[in-house]
Design a protein around this motif. Structure first.
Motif, PDB file in Angstrom:
ATOM      1  N   GLY A   1     -61.124   5.726 -66.000  1.00 59.74           N
ATOM      2  CA  GLY A   1     -62.500   5.312 -66.229  1.00 59.74           C
ATOM      3  C   GLY A   1     -63.502   5.791 -65.188  1.00 59.74           C
ATOM      4  O   GLY A   1     -64.706   5.576 -65.341  1.00 59.74           O
ATOM      5  N   LYS A   2     -63.035   6.464 -64.115  1.00 62.62           N
ATOM      6  CA  LYS A   2     -63.973   6.994 -63.115  1.00 62.62           C
ATOM      7  C   LYS A   2     -64.907   8.004 -63.764  1.00 62.62           C
ATOM      8  O   LYS A   2     -64.529   8.703 -64.703  1.00 62.62           O
ATOM      9  N   PRO A   3     -66.131   8.137 -63.226  1.00 62.89           N
ATOM     10  CA  PRO A   3     -67.052   9.123 -63.791  1.00 62.89           C
ATOM     11  C   PRO A   3     -66.599  10.553 -63.508  1.00 62.89           C
ATOM     12  O   PRO A   3     -66.134  10.861 -62.413  1.00 62.89           O
ATOM     13  N   VAL A   4     -66.725  11.399 -64.516  1.00 59.50           N
ATOM     14  CA  VAL A   4     -66.419  12.824 -64.397  1.00 59.50           C
ATOM     15  C   VAL A   4     -67.737  13.571 -64.584  1.00 59.50           C
ATOM     16  O   VAL A   4     -68.392  13.439 -65.617  1.00 59.50           O
ATOM     17  N   ASN A   5     -68.112  14.345 -63.560  1.00 56.06           N
ATOM     18  CA  ASN A   5     -69.315  15.165 -63.628  1.00 56.06           C
ATOM     19  C   ASN A   5     -68.989  16.396 -64.464  1.00 56.06           C
ATOM     20  O   ASN A   5     -68.223  17.262 -64.042  1.00 56.06           O
TER      21      ASN A   5
END
Length: 164
Positions: A90-94
């Motif tokens: 669920g971490k943000p992926v740029n």
């Protein structure tokens, strides 16, 4: 080569489940990131080849589980970003930075017997650097191998031109 589901011989049109290394550039006109996004693929590691879309869809849940991803992602579609959640943690992926994506798509066989880049694809999910694990190393190795192949092909073409 045979279909991973029904074992029918594969033709010139194939469906694939794959890991793709890519990033997005936001350079087109439009109101939303999806309108503006241009996908820049770098490398693809095919995990399954299928004779039809139906055979591919049958195997997607098993393929996702094999990557440690939840099977509900088989119905997911990642749009243009620019930030999307990692399918595992669920971490943000740029999306503007190189990352791995899990895709299903349609590829065509080239005259030399190699598979071309997908003519269409669905991005089921993306993965952050932490969750890619060994996949990141494999993707970098594949990218190096592809770069070496392209450089080798260019060198051979140059040698042929010199001889002609």
């Amino acid at each position: 080569m045979k279909c991973a589901t029904c074992e029918a011989p594969l033709g010139a049109v194939r469906y694939v489940f794959a890991l793709q290394g890519h990033h997005m550039e936001y350079i087109r006109p439009g109101d939303t990131p999806s309108d503006q996004a241009v996908l820049r693929p770098s490398v693809m590691k095919t995990l399954g080849r299928y004779c039809s879309s139906a055979c591919c869809k049958q195997q997607v849940p098993e393929q996702l589980e094999g990557l440690g991803l939840p099977t509900h992602l088989q119905h997911n579609r990642v749009l243009g970003g620019p930030i999307c959640p990692c399918g595992k943690c669920g971490k943000p992926v740029n999306m503007t930075q190189p990352h791995a994506a899990v895709i299903k798509g349609k590829v065509l066989l080239l005259a030399n017997g190699e598979e071309d880049a997908p003519v269409w694809l669905d991005i089921l999910t993306v993965m952050c650097r932490d969750c890619m694990g060994l996949n990141a190393q494999e993707m970098r190795a594949l990218a190096r191998k592809e770069t070496d192949r392209v450089e080798s092909d260019a060198s051979l073409a140059e040698q042929r031109a010199v001889r002609a």
